[in-house]
Design a protein around this motif. Sequence first.
Motif, short mmCIF file in Angstrom:
data_model
loop_
_atom_site.label_atom_id
_atom_site.label_comp_id
_atom_site.label_asym_id
_atom_site.label_seq_id
_atom_site.Cartn_x
_atom_site.Cartn_y
_atom_site.Cartn_z
N LYS A 245 0.68 -1.27 -0.10
CA LYS A 245 0.03 -0.17 -0.82
C LYS A 245 0.61 1.56 -0.03
CE LYS A 245 -3.99 2.26 2.45
NZ LYS A 245 -4.64 1.78 3.67
N ARG A 246 1.98 0.93 0.82
CA ARG A 246 2.87 2.73 0.66
C ARG A 246 3.47 2.23 -0.63
NH1 ARG A 246 3.65 5.69 4.92
NH2 ARG A 246 2.94 4.05 5.84
N LEU A 247 4.18 1.47 -0.99
CA LEU A 247 4.49 0.93 -1.94
C LEU A 247 3.95 1.80 -3.30
CD1 LEU A 247 6.64 -1.91 -2.20
CD2 LEU A 247 7.67 0.23 -2.21
N GLU A 248 2.35 1.59 -3.44
CA GLU A 248 1.87 2.13 -4.48
C GLU A 248 1.45 3.89 -4.19
OE1 GLU A 248 -1.50 0.17 -4.12
OE2 GLU A 248 -0.97 -2.03 -4.79
N GLY A 249 1.65 4.02 -3.06
CA GLY A 249 0.89 5.46 -2.88
C GLY A 249 2.51 6.54 -2.79
N LEU A 250 3.46 6.04 -2.63
CA LEU A 250 4.77 6.60 -3.00
C LEU A 250 5.05 6.49 -4.89
CD1 LEU A 250 7.39 5.34 -0.84
CD2 LEU A 250 6.87 7.52 -0.47
N SER A 251 4.40 5.40 -5.42
CA SER A 251 4.44 5.04 -6.59
C SER A 251 3.58 6.85 -7.73
CB SER A 251 3.96 4.11 -7.28
OG SER A 251 4.39 3.74 -9.19
N LYS A 252 3.27 7.14 -6.99
CA LYS A 252 2.12 7.89 -7.87
C LYS A 252 2.06 9.52 -7.32
CE LYS A 252 -2.49 5.16 -7.00
NZ LYS A 252 -4.25 5.15 -6.55
N ASP B 180 6.01 9.60 -9.12
CA ASP B 180 6.09 8.79 -10.19
C ASP B 180 6.49 8.11 -10.84
OD1 ASP B 180 4.44 8.78 -13.30
OD2 ASP B 180 5.53 10.22 -14.25
N TRP B 181 6.62 7.25 -9.97
CA TRP B 181 8.15 5.84 -10.62
C TRP B 181 6.80 4.91 -10.66
CZ3 TRP B 181 13.23 6.59 -7.37
CH2 TRP B 181 13.74 7.59 -7.43
N ASP B 182 7.70 3.66 -11.36
CA ASP B 182 7.07 2.25 -10.82
C ASP B 182 7.42 1.45 -9.72
OD1 ASP B 182 9.42 0.77 -11.18
OD2 ASP B 182 9.23 2.02 -12.97
N VAL B 183 6.53 1.06 -9.12
CA VAL B 183 6.83 0.00 -7.90
C VAL B 183 8.18 -0.70 -7.32
CG1 VAL B 183 5.82 -1.52 -6.34
CG2 VAL B 183 4.12 0.11 -7.13
N ARG B 184 8.27 -0.98 -8.87
CA ARG B 184 9.77 -2.26 -8.79
C ARG B 184 10.86 -0.85 -8.50
NH1 ARG B 184 11.10 -7.03 -10.33
NH2 ARG B 184 8.61 -7.62 -11.04
N THR B 185 11.15 0.24 -9.57
CA THR B 185 12.19 1.13 -8.92
C THR B 185 11.80 1.12 -7.73
OG1 THR B 185 11.73 2.16 -11.27
CG2 THR B 185 13.35 3.23 -9.64
N ILE B 186 10.91 1.35 -6.85
CA ILE B 186 10.99 2.11 -5.57
C ILE B 186 11.55 1.07 -4.94
CG2 ILE B 186 9.63 2.59 -3.65
CD1 ILE B 186 8.38 4.34 -5.17
N GLN B 187 10.62 0.03 -4.65
CA GLN B 187 11.53 -1.26 -4.02
C GLN B 187 12.87 -1.70 -4.23
OE1 GLN B 187 9.76 -4.50 -6.07
NE2 GLN B 187 7.90 -4.32 -4.09
N ARG B 188 13.45 -1.52 -5.33
CA ARG B 188 15.12 -1.26 -5.46
C ARG B 188 15.71 0.04 -4.77
NH1 ARG B 188 14.79 0.45 -10.85
NH2 ARG B 188 15.24 -2.48 -11.65
N TRP B 189 14.87 0.54 -5.29
CA TRP B 189 15.61 2.22 -4.45
C TRP B 189 16.28 1.42 -2.33
CZ3 TRP B 189 14.69 5.71 -0.42
CH2 TRP B 189 15.86 6.45 0.19
N PHE B 190 14.85 0.99 -1.98
CA PHE B 190 14.83 0.71 -0.36
C PHE B 190 16.33 -0.86 -0.45
CE2 PHE B 190 11.30 2.73 -0.73
CZ PHE B 190 10.67 3.43 0.79
N ARG B 191 16.05 -1.42 -1.40
CA ARG B 191 17.18 -2.63 -1.36
C ARG B 191 18.49 -1.68 -1.13
NH1 ARG B 191 15.93 -4.97 -4.65
NH2 ARG B 191 17.08 -4.64 -6.62
N GLN B 192 18.58 -0.91 -2.11
CA GLN B 192 20.09 -0.20 -2.15
C GLN B 192 20.23 0.61 -1.01
OE1 GLN B 192 19.58 1.67 -5.65
NE2 GLN B 192 20.57 0.07 -7.09
#
Length: 358
Positions: free
Chosen positions: A97-104, A107-119
């Motif tokens: 849910k938080r990933l989808e909110g940050l994506s909107k 304007d980043w896709d969810v996979r990019t945000i997940q990669r950012w948090f992993r890095q």
Amino acid sequence: MSGILAWFWNERFWLPHNVTWADLKNTEEATFPQAEDLYLACPLAFCIFMIRLVFERFIARPCAMGLKIQANGPQKAQPNAILEKVFTAITKHPDEKRLEGLSKQLDWDVRTIQRWFRQRRNQEKPSTLTRFCESMWRFTFYLYIFTYGVRFLKKTPWLWNTKECWYNYPYQPLTVDIHYYYILELSFYLSLLFSQFTDIRRKDFPIMFLHHAATISLITFSYVNNMARVGTLVMCLHDAADVLIEAAKMANYAKCQILCNLLFAMFAILFICSRLGVYPVWILNTTLFESWEIVGPYPSWWLFNLLLLLLQLLHSFWSYLIVRTACRAISKGKVSHPAPHNLYSCAEEDIACRHTRS
């Protein structure tokens, strides 16, 4: 304060029946352990920590460079104020849910945000160079103190006959070797207890903290009521496997695959045999049964044995993790790896066993 100290140092708790602190005062003929001797461990722990910093900077680091171990850490995440605020103030593992909110919002896709948090999470991990230096320091100390303990104990009668730990107890003179051994071990574990908050954060942090606290308590209690003979046996037994685990870690960081696997296998065998075999049969047998027969129980005797049994529980827990790690590594090696699987990489991931000193 005098009342509190009198209550804490109650002779009926610390000493066997009909023994007083006055009986254990130093004389010209004999020296006995004194509680104030342990004050020396505090400044010495600070000195050991400073020696460690010098050792890692001027000895371990050049060795790591010679082995071509890189100082570069994990790839850094690109700067982003919104994601950084979420990471530091809210959560390091955002849900869907938080990933989808940050994506909107970004304007980043969810996979990019997940990669950012992993890095960003990996960014906080220390480099291989830092890990190697920490392991080399521990390896050096454990090798020294274990060698010292073996050389000292092989000349003592209680190594060969554990009942000697209790004959004429507690009127057993303190030798220079025992005093040095105790103060050095206590100082090192005090430095470990506090540096654990600044060292590499591992998954078993609470258990290792409990382990260090129990070890410090055992060293302190056994010195104060002059159970130093059996205390030297406990310390030397636990030093043996620590040398191998740190050597295995260094081999792992240096990418010496075969050596790493060999050292880890030797460590696992030695750890399980010494902690689940020798420790209960040799140490617990003398502290629980031989001491009961020769000296008899008293309040601090129960506390001392309770701490020793706590260490046995930790031994069992770590042995289970080591066996599980080895089984998983062998299974993975057979299923998906044509080459031998790196046993220690699995060990560090599963048990973070840095040194399993119990």
